[in-house]
Scaffold this active site. Sequence first.
Site, mmCIF file in Angstrom:
data_model
loop_
_atom_site.group_PDB
_atom_site.id
_atom_site.type_symbol
_atom_site.label_atom_id
_atom_site.label_comp_id
_atom_site.label_asym_id
_atom_site.label_seq_id
_atom_site.Cartn_x
_atom_site.Cartn_y
_atom_site.Cartn_z
ATOM 1 N N HIS A 8 0.822 -1.210 0.000
ATOM 2 C CA HIS A 8 0.000 0.000 0.000
ATOM 3 C C HIS A 8 0.855 1.259 0.000
ATOM 4 C CE1 HIS A 8 -3.368 2.494 2.055
ATOM 5 N NE2 HIS A 8 -3.608 2.405 0.764
ATOM 6 N N HIS A 50 -0.920 10.655 -1.796
ATOM 7 C CA HIS A 50 -2.255 10.194 -1.434
ATOM 8 C C HIS A 50 -3.223 11.352 -1.270
ATOM 9 C CE1 HIS A 50 -5.504 9.154 1.411
ATOM 10 N NE2 HIS A 50 -5.574 8.076 0.655
#
Length: 242
Positions: A8, A50
Amino acid sequence: MKIKGVAHRGYPVKYPENTLSSFQAAVDLSFTHLELDVHLSKDGIPVLMHDYSIERMSDGKGFIRDYTLDELKYFRIKEVETIPTLEEALNLLKGKISILVEVKQCGEFYSGVEEKTLEIIRKTDTLDQCRIIGFDHFSIAKTRQLDKDIRLGIIASGSMPYVFPFMEEIDCDFLGVQLRFMTPQYSQMMQERGIISGPWPVDTLADMELIAAKYPTDLITTNELERWAEFYRNHPELHVGV
C-alpha cells in the site's frame, strides 16, 4: 518466494508513502503488487501523493493542482525526497511488479487525469503491469471508454453487491473492499463472477489470520509488508495463483 499482496503506497511503515524509496522497498521484499496514487499538477503532469494537498507529506502547503511540476519538485519529503511523477515511478518499477494505479479523481476535480494517466502508461510501455483503480466509478468507466485494453478495478469503503452488472459492462474484474465489510457470502459472489477480491487494509496479525481462514485466495492490501511476508511464508494455504 513471491509474496502475494499489494504493498500500500509502497512500504509506508518504514519509508515515506508514495515515494521511489518506498516503492523500491516493496520490490526488494518480493511483493507481487504495489499501489500508488495519482493526481495532476497545475500543468497537467501526473504526480504521486495520497492526499489532495501536500502539507502532510512535504514541507509545503496547498493543493497539488495549484502547483506546476517544477514548483512541486521544490518541496521535500522527509528532507531528502521529492514528489515523484507517475512516469518516474513506472520507469523504476518496469518489469518488476504489478501496479495498481489509483486515480484520485473526485467528480471533476482533475480535468483530463484519466487521459494523462493512460498516456504515461503507454509512454513507459507498462500496460501489461498496470491496473487503473479508483473510488470514483464514473472515472473508471471513462477510462474504459478511452482504452479497451487497460485492466480496471473499483474500490469501495462498503459492500456493494449491486455493482456487479456495472463491472461487467465496463469489463472490470477487481473490487477492493474495506476488510470490515467482507463476508464469505460477498467473497463467494465475487468468485462466481471471476472478480478478484481485494480486502484492505490487512495489517494486524488478527486480520491476517482472518484472511488465511476465510479468504485465502484474495489479493490483500497491507501497510505492514514484513509482517505479511512472514505470515504468508508460514501459511501455504495462501500460496494460490502466484
